[in-house]
Design an enzyme around this catalytic site. Structure first.
Site, PDB file in Angstrom:
ATOM      1  N   GLU A 171      11.514  14.251  -9.933  1.00  0.00           N
ATOM      2  CA  GLU A 171      10.664  14.689  -8.815  1.00  0.00           C
ATOM      3  C   GLU A 171       9.165  14.539  -9.125  1.00  0.00           C
ATOM      4  O   GLU A 171       8.385  14.152  -8.267  1.00  0.00           O
ATOM      5  CB  GLU A 171      10.982  16.153  -8.477  1.00  0.00           C
ATOM      6  N   ASP A 172       8.779  14.837 -10.345  1.00  0.00           N
ATOM      7  CA  ASP A 172       7.339  14.961 -10.650  1.00  0.00           C
ATOM      8  C   ASP A 172       6.770  13.932 -11.609  1.00  0.00           C
ATOM      9  O   ASP A 172       5.571  13.947 -11.882  1.00  0.00           O
ATOM     10  CB  ASP A 172       7.057  16.360 -11.217  1.00  0.00           C
TER      11      ASP A 172
END
Ligand code: ZN
Length: 179
Positions: free
Chosen positions: A61-62
């Site tokens: 996600e990051d």
């Protein structure tokens, strides 16, 4: 065990330039480490795929990490857990938050455990180290949203659910006292 250490090192490298949102701007890796620590030491979870999934849970996600990388290094089960707790960042934030509530009951047990500890860690952070621009109302809304997500995760681990309930009750009392 050596795979878990490898995952911790992999995650630390992937998150190396990131800080947490809070006013103490702690290194991002503290968060996945806290999630894995909660699973192992509060939840008494011993399944290494879940613990490794926890340490990697925000990499896709990051950071620029791909699911292929995770599958190759840590296997399909771990990759599955990571993807289950990965938000689709192409969607607007409000929609992502709503989808977390809706998806929670349908996650695998391993992903539910990771998500539950993720919420504990994030809410503890918001209470102890809120971002400077967050007022009490915003913190309260965050805790209440967390409770709605966790409502769909229940039944997987009594210790962790109790820990979550104590944390959020204390948080709500603390905020309401000030409001
Ligand atoms: Zn997280």
């Amino acid at each position: 065990m050596s795979k878990f250490i490898e995952a911790a090192y992999f995650s630390a490298k992937k998150h190396r330039d990131q800080k947490r949102k809070g006013n103490d701007a702690s290194p991002y890796i503290n968060h996945p480490l806290e999630v894995a620590n909660l699973l192992a030491n509060v939840g008494k979870v011993e399944d290494y795929d879940v613990l490794i999934g926890a340490i990697l849970h925000d990499t896709v996600e990051d950071t620029e990490t791909t699911k292929e990388e995770i599958t190759e290094l840590f296997g399909a089960t771990v990759c599955g857990y990571v993807l289950e707790v990965t938000d689709d960042k192409s969607l607007p934030k409000a929609e992502r938050k709503q989808l977390q509530i809706e998806h929670a009951p349908h996650l695998s047990n391993g992903a539910k455990l990771i998500k539950l500890c993720d919420k504990i860690s994030n809410i503890r952070d918001v209470m102890e180290n809120p971002p400077d621009f967050w007022d009490d109302e915003r913190r309260l809304q965050y805790v209440e949203w967390g409770r709605k997500v966790v409502a769909g995760l229940r039944g997987v681990n009594e210790n962790l659910e109790k820990h979550f309930d104590e944390l959020t009750e204390k948080a709500i009392q603390e905020i309401n006292k000030k409001v």
